[in-house]
Enzyme design. Structure first.
Site, PDB file in Angstrom:
ATOM      1  N   GLN A  89       0.885  -1.165   0.000  1.00 52.51           N
ATOM      2  CA  GLN A  89       0.000   0.000   0.000  1.00 52.51           C
ATOM      3  C   GLN A  89       0.924   1.217   0.000  1.00 52.51           C
ATOM      4  OE1 GLN A  89      -1.798   2.928   0.031  1.00 52.51           O
ATOM      5  NE2 GLN A  89      -1.413   3.011   2.257  1.00 52.51           N
ATOM      6  N   SER A 131      11.466   3.644   0.870  1.00 48.92           N
ATOM      7  CA  SER A 131      11.027   5.007   0.572  1.00 48.92           C
ATOM      8  C   SER A 131      11.700   6.072   1.433  1.00 48.92           C
ATOM      9  CB  SER A 131       9.518   5.057   0.819  1.00 48.92           C
ATOM     10  OG  SER A 131       9.056   6.378   0.836  1.00 48.92           O
ATOM     11  N   GLU A 133      10.170   8.323   2.658  1.00 53.16           N
ATOM     12  CA  GLU A 133       9.208   8.657   3.715  1.00 53.16           C
ATOM     13  C   GLU A 133       9.653   8.169   5.087  1.00 53.16           C
ATOM     14  OE1 GLU A 133       6.211  10.336   3.982  1.00 53.16           O
ATOM     15  OE2 GLU A 133       6.668  11.150   2.012  1.00 53.16           O
ATOM     16  N   TYR A 155       2.675   4.907   6.826  1.00 53.82           N
ATOM     17  CA  TYR A 155       3.397   4.336   5.679  1.00 53.82           C
ATOM     18  C   TYR A 155       4.913   4.341   5.945  1.00 53.82           C
ATOM     19  CZ  TYR A 155       5.475   4.152   1.011  1.00 53.82           C
ATOM     20  OH  TYR A 155       6.246   3.837  -0.082  1.00 53.82           O
TER      21      TYR A 155
HETATM   22  O1  F7E Z   1       2.075  13.653  -2.517  1.00 53.40           O
HETATM   23  C1  F7E Z   1       0.830  17.022  -1.557  1.00 53.40           C
HETATM   24  C2  F7E Z   1       0.908  15.934  -0.499  1.00 53.40           C
HETATM   25  O2  F7E Z   1       0.733  11.590  -2.844  1.00 53.40           O
HETATM   26  C3  F7E Z   1       3.100  14.587  -2.725  1.00 53.40           C
HETATM   27  C4  F7E Z   1       4.602   7.699  -2.864  1.00 53.40           C
HETATM   28  O3  F7E Z   1       5.118   7.102  -4.025  1.00 53.40           O
HETATM   29  O4  F7E Z   1       6.444   9.219  -2.735  1.00 53.40           O
HETATM   30  C5  F7E Z   1       5.031   9.145  -2.788  1.00 53.40           C
HETATM   31  O5  F7E Z   1       4.451   9.722  -1.630  1.00 53.40           O
HETATM   32  C6  F7E Z   1       2.823  15.865  -1.969  1.00 53.40           C
HETATM   33  C7  F7E Z   1       2.406  15.659  -0.511  1.00 53.40           C
HETATM   34  O6  F7E Z   1       3.282  11.492  -2.911  1.00 53.40           O
HETATM   35  C8  F7E Z   1      -2.508  16.850  -2.982  1.00 53.40           C
HETATM   36  O7  F7E Z   1       0.409  16.410   0.749  1.00 53.40           O
HETATM   37  C9  F7E Z   1      -1.189  18.395  -2.188  1.00 53.40           C
HETATM   38  O8  F7E Z   1       3.074  16.612   0.281  1.00 53.40           O
HETATM   39  O9  F7E Z   1       2.079  12.484  -4.783  1.00 53.40           O
HETATM   40  P1  F7E Z   1       1.975  12.274  -3.332  1.00 53.40           P
HETATM   41  P2  F7E Z   1       4.035  11.263  -1.517  1.00 53.40           P
HETATM   42  O10 F7E Z   1       3.135  11.389  -0.352  1.00 53.40           O
HETATM   43  O11 F7E Z   1       5.260  12.104  -1.518  1.00 53.40           O
HETATM   44  C10 F7E Z   1       7.059   8.529  -1.637  1.00 53.40           C
HETATM   45  C11 F7E Z   1       8.563   8.621  -1.791  1.00 53.40           C
HETATM   46  C12 F7E Z   1       6.551   7.146  -1.467  1.00 53.40           C
HETATM   47  O12 F7E Z   1       7.282   6.238  -1.071  1.00 53.40           O
HETATM   48  C13 F7E Z   1       5.104   6.937  -1.640  1.00 53.40           C
HETATM   49  O13 F7E Z   1       4.802   5.559  -1.824  1.00 53.40           O
HETATM   50  O14 F7E Z   1       1.703  16.521  -2.577  1.00 53.40           O
HETATM   51  N1  F7E Z   1      -0.520  17.207  -2.115  1.00 53.40           N
HETATM   52  N2  F7E Z   1      -2.409  18.199  -2.722  1.00 53.40           N
HETATM   53  C14 F7E Z   1      -1.305  16.222  -2.596  1.00 53.40           C
HETATM   54  N3  F7E Z   1      -1.093  14.906  -2.744  1.00 53.40           N
HETATM   55  C15 F7E Z   1      -2.078  14.155  -3.295  1.00 53.40           C
HETATM   56  N4  F7E Z   1      -1.880  12.836  -3.479  1.00 53.40           N
HETATM   57  N5  F7E Z   1      -3.285  14.730  -3.681  1.00 53.40           N
HETATM   58  C16 F7E Z   1      -3.547  16.068  -3.546  1.00 53.40           C
HETATM   59  O15 F7E Z   1      -4.611  16.555  -3.891  1.00 53.40           O
END
Ligand code: F7E
Length: 334
Positions: A89, A131, A133, A155
């Site tokens: 996930q 990750s 993260e 996560y």
């Molecule tokens: O969010 C902000 C959100 O969901 C990036 C996964 O591959 O990379 C990924 O995780 C940023 C965050 O990726 C929205 O709050 C704003 O700050 O595209 P994301 P993530 O959380 O960085 C890491 C390295 C992993 O390992 C994970 O598996 O964008 N954000 N507005 C938003 N994010 C989403 N999804 N949707 C929005 O509307």
């Protein structure tokens, strides 16, 4: 002799690019797919459609990380020389809603797999897709393989557990195991609920008048974004190396969500100010800070470096959305 690889998460973004790379390199590729009511395998569709590939050099097996008996049976039969563990996930925001499922698949699922591998007559080389993260809000920037783990979301906690377990199995049982510490990596095949794809899709859909506006959470959030195709090459190089270790795969450059918006809307000649709205629904209870990776070890030992710039990545994703959405447009009478 033909090498055999096994991929968990083969139907995902990384799984599909890795499958293409390994097939090009002459491998026989096996992958596990979840048995669900929908067959979400569109990223591999071009490979199944090829009779010289599907069931000749590419094989899919029904198995899941919460069903170790089935996985064990398949791995005994296939006996891969390399195993790429990409399943889990992977949505950070969702991990706050479903922490137990996230840990069950991402943490315990990985441990179960390690236990199976330990018992195989010839354990394969193992790549764990972990990750950035798990660094949370690190004191040190950019981060390296030795930056302390301090996750701030479910996560990240699950990934930290699995990463440390991989280290334990490598050090205590002498197995060839690699943690690839992957920073954000994107492509036209990215899932639609990740921010880059959501923005690029919206920019294209608004351009084609199929969508009116785009709602987002924190647009000041920053990430180190690269192209998924580069990252799967890193995975393969890491398992082809003489000795196992952990590697950061990252571009070393940070951009904000706002930069993604401006690049994607500029690619379709629209002013983002007319369409982008804030929606608190997309805010997360906590945000990591200063996540940017130092991939010098991967460069020095594996010869790996990213090849696609941030702007090219976002433009490629936006153009791909335009192409896909245009195909769906109602065609006028000729
Ligand atoms: O969010 C902000 C959100 O969901 C990036 C996964 O591959 O990379 C990924 O995780 C940023 C965050 O990726 C929205 O709050 C704003 O700050 O595209 P994301 P993530 O959380 O960085 C890491 C390295 C992993 O390992 C994970 O598996 O964008 N954000 N507005 C938003 N994010 C989403 N999804 N949707 C929005 O509307």
């Amino acid at each position: 002799m033909t090498r055999t690889a096994f991929i968990t998460g083969i139907t995902g973004q990384d799984g599909s690019y890795l499958t293409e790379l390994l097939l090009e390199q002459g491998y026989e590729v096996h992958g596990s797919v979840r048995r669900t009511s929908t067959l979400e395998r569109s990223r591999l569709a071009h490979l199944y459609a090829d009779p010289d590939i599907y069931n000749q050099r590419l094989f899919l097996h029904y198995a899941d990380l919460d069903d170790p008996t089935t996985l064990r049976r398949i791995l005994h039969r296939v006996q891969p020389q390399e195993l790429y563990h990409l399943a889990g996930q992977s949505h950070v925001g969702l991990s706050f809603e479903i922490p137990e499922t996230t840990c069950e698949f991402t943490a315990m699922g990985t441990l179960r797999l390690l236990e199976i591998l330990r018992d195989l007559p010839e354990p394969p080389r193992f790549f764990h897709a972990t990750s950035s993260e798990m660094f949370g809000r690190p004191a040190q920037s950019p981060q390296t393989e030795s930056t302390p783990l301090a996750p701030i979301n479910p996560y990240g906690c699950a990934k930290a557990f699995a990463t440390q377990m991989v280290r334990v199995y490598r050090d205590s049982h002498g197995l060839f195991m690699v943690n690839g510490i992957l920073y954000n990596h994107e492509s036209p095949r990215r899932g639609e609920n990740f921010v880059t794809r959501k923005i690029c899709h919206a920019a294209a859909a608004i351009k084609l008048k199929q969508q009116k506006e785009l709602s987002l959470g924190d647009t000041s959030a920053q990430r180190d974004w690269g192209h998924a195709r580069d990252y799967v090459r890193g995975m393969w190089l890491a398992l082809s190396h003489a000795v196992p270790g952990d590697y950061v795969f990252a571009t070393g450059k940070v951009h904000s969500v706002q930069d993604v918006i401006e690049t994607a809307f500029a690619a379709v000649d629209l002013d983002w100010r007319d369409y982008v709205r804030f929606d608190s629904h997309f805010l997360r209870p906590s945000e990591p800070l200063h996540l940017v990776g130092d991939a010098s070890k991967a460069k020095a030992e594996l010869g790996w470096s990213p090849t696609t710039s941030f702007a090219d990545l976002i433009r490629e994703m936006t153009q791909a959305e335009l192409g896909a959405l245009s195909l769906k447009e109602p065609q006028g009478n000729a």
